[in-house]
Design a protein around this motif. Structure first.
Motif, short mmCIF file in Angstrom:
data_model
loop_
_atom_site.label_atom_id
_atom_site.label_comp_id
_atom_site.label_asym_id
_atom_site.label_seq_id
_atom_site.Cartn_x
_atom_site.Cartn_y
_atom_site.Cartn_z
N ASP A 263 3.07 -6.97 3.25
CA ASP A 263 2.55 -6.42 4.48
C ASP A 263 1.26 -7.22 4.95
O ASP A 263 0.33 -6.90 4.26
N LYS A 270 -4.46 -6.78 8.46
CA LYS A 270 -5.32 -6.23 7.53
C LYS A 270 -6.50 -7.17 7.25
O LYS A 270 -6.14 -8.45 7.18
N ASP A 281 4.03 -3.38 -1.66
CA ASP A 281 4.31 -2.64 -0.79
C ASP A 281 5.85 -2.12 -0.72
O ASP A 281 6.45 -1.33 0.17
N ASN A 314 6.73 -7.45 6.73
CA ASN A 314 5.88 -7.23 8.12
C ASN A 314 4.87 -8.61 8.16
O ASN A 314 3.85 -8.53 7.79
N ASP A 341 0.40 -1.80 11.40
CA ASP A 341 0.08 -1.60 9.74
C ASP A 341 0.98 -0.40 9.45
O ASP A 341 1.01 -0.03 8.19
N ALA A 342 1.08 0.44 10.13
CA ALA A 342 1.85 1.64 9.78
C ALA A 342 3.51 1.35 9.79
O ALA A 342 4.17 1.95 10.90
N GLU A 343 3.97 0.42 9.24
CA GLU A 343 5.20 0.00 9.42
C GLU A 343 6.18 0.85 8.57
O GLU A 343 7.36 0.84 8.75
ZN LIG Z 1 1.09 -1.37 6.41
#
Ligand SMILES: [Zn+2]
Length: 510
Positions: A263, A270, A281, A314, A341-343
């Motif tokens: 991610d 990030k 993740d 991601n 990032d809210a994947e």
């Molecule tokens: Zn994320």
């Protein structure tokens, strides 16, 4: 794969002439009251000249036990808020001392603690040892191995030893899948490792690798992976797993696992070093795969288990999805991206939409998702994982599941949804049905992990199966973000939470 094996051993084995074993570990609140007379006598003599006996983990010479190595590991339960994981902590110290001393086949005795929250002390201590001895896949492939590969358990049944070994096989698979670096465990490699590890069990494994099928059937997941499509080895996969018991099916568990292989955060990248450790993740998918391994080995009656793992990277690149895009989910819900990032919630929404359809014809279905989803859950609950139920699971199932987790040494916190979790994420412009997230990271947002669950319920179509619907479907989201790794989140060992909880919950159903 090297898995610690547990063996049933009779207390008759406690003689110095027994060469099958080479150490004895005592785990008890009061090691000086151990029920083996020769050991107790030796310990009382040692305690007269060593005040550490009964106060801390100590290795001492004891001619009457195998290998002459005696390790006493006192358990300190000094407040009413303690949970059984204290047994894992002392077991980890004890097995470390055993291994450092040169033992290869230790025996272990764990006291029976009759208080309800401590009844699984033996299992929790045994898995503490296994956790401590596990080495990362990359370390094993470089030739490193734990010296201890067998642990004899005193005063247990053969059935318990077999069950613990099967659970540890699942936990070990989980650690390998979760803890391994992102190229070695790229989506195709994760899928291959599942196929290989589940071969010979009663679990059917099917891998979806056709990109056109993935694009049409998992549109949100493929938006997450869009920037990965141009790199063949990074392309996404979905792994479908199914266990069907022999005989009547009385319950069906349908479980989605988030397997974000790496991610970067995507376009909402990030920063500040926050990308390091993001190969972990994939802990949700890893735990579900491990649970299926245990199920396949133990073949429980009465419960069918269906799982879908979404394996995707991601990535970031010129084709990356970006905030503000509106993408329709598999369930047909129009999702406006808030933060790339809210994947994980996007991946789970598509997987759960497929499981929602599978649940329609299933016997007594219960749906779950498991994910290292939000830093908010870790911030809120620390090492405890969050159990977030929908309206159907809320009154009974979620409380049961959370109570089982605590007794299994995988403590959880029940975290119900509220009306505002749904209203906050609605897209008032009507351009979309729902926002995937706020523009900030979850830990900066009030009710961050509850909002994520409200999104999953909405975008997966499960909102149409609430408590007042024609076909209510119970659903629990398990956010393991704070629980999946022990110690340092970047390099610490994966815990395989909530595998034991699932197993004991399943036992309670049948
Ligand atoms: Zn994320």
């Amino acid at each position: 794969m090297v898995v610690l094996q547990f063996f049933q051993v009779s207390s008759d084995a406690l003689t110095s002439s027994n060469v099958d074993w080479d150490a004895l570990i005592i785990i008890s609140q009061n090691p000086l009251a151990v029920p083996f007379e020769s050991v107790r006598t030796a310990l009382l003599q040692q305690a007269a000249i060593d005040k550490r006996i009964g106060q801390q983990v100590v290795l001492s010479l004891c001619p009457s036990v195998p290998g002459q190595r005696l390790i006493t590991a006192p358990v300190q339960i000094d407040d009413e808020y303690g949970d059984v994981s204290v047994y894992a902590e002392v077991a980890q110290q004890a097995i470390s001392q055993a291994q450092a001393s040169g033992a290869k086949r230790p025996l272990m005795w764990v006291e029976h603690n009759p208080q309800p929250q401590f009844v699984q002390a033996l299992e929790v201590a045994a898995f503490g040892c296994a956790q401590q001895l596990w080495l990362p896949l990359e370390a094993r492939e470089a030739g490193h191995h734990a010296a201890i590969e067998s642990l004899g358990l005193l005063d247990v049944s053969a059935e318990t030893a077999l069950q613990l070994t099967a659970l540890e096989a699942g936990k070990s698979l989980t650690r390998d899948l979760c803890g391994t670096e992102p190229e070695r465990m790229a989506p195709y490699a994760f899928a291959d490792y599942c196929v290989k590890s589940l071969a010979g069990t009663d679990v059917q494994v099917e891998v979806i690798d056709d990109i056109d099928t993935l694009l049409s059937d998992y549109p949100l997941m493929c938006a997450v992976g869009r920037a990965s499509l141009s790199v063949e080895r990074h392309q996404p996969r979905v792994v479908q797993l199914e266990y069907r018991p022999v005989g009547e099916v009385r319950h069906t568990l349908l479980i989605a696992g988030k397997g974000v292989i790496f991610d970067t955060g995507g376009a909402s990248i990030k920063v500040g070093g926050g990308m390091s450790g993001m190969s972990r993740d994939k802990g949700g998918a890893a735990a579900v795969a491990g649970f299926m391994k245990t199920i396949g080995l133990l073949q429980p009656a009465g419960v069918r288990v269906v799982a879908q793992l979404g394996l995707v990277r991601n990535s970031i690149g010129s084709d990356a999805y970006v905030p503000d895009e509106i993408i329709a989910s598999h369930a047909g819900v129009r999702v406006r991206i808030g933060n790339t990032d809210a994947e994980g919630r996007l991946v789970l929404a598509d997987l759960l939409s497929h499981l929602r359809l599978a649940a329609k014809d299933a016997v007594q279905p219960q749906l779950f998702s498991v994910a290292t989803l939000t830093s908010h859950a870790g911030r809120a609950y620390g090492r405890h994982f969050a159990t977030v139920p929908n309206s159907v699971a809320q009154p009974v199932l979620a409380a049961n599941f959370t109570a089982v987790a605590r007794v299994a040494g995988e403590p959880a916190m029940l975290s119900p949804l509220a009306h505002e979790d749904f209203s906050v994420i609605s897209d008032t412009s009507l351009a979309a049905d729902v926002l995937s997230s706020m523009h900030l990271g979850s830990s900066m947002v009030t009710r961050g992990h509850q909002l994520a669950t409200a999104f999953i319920v909405t975008a997966s179509g499960l909102a149409k199966h609430g408590a007042n619907a024609k076909q209510p479907l119970p659903f629990m989201h398990l956010d393991i973000a704070g629980a999946a790794i022990e110690g340092d989140p970047r390099y610490g060992k994966p815990t395989a939470v909530p595998l034991q909880t699932f197993w004991h919950y399943l036992q309670q159903l049948i």
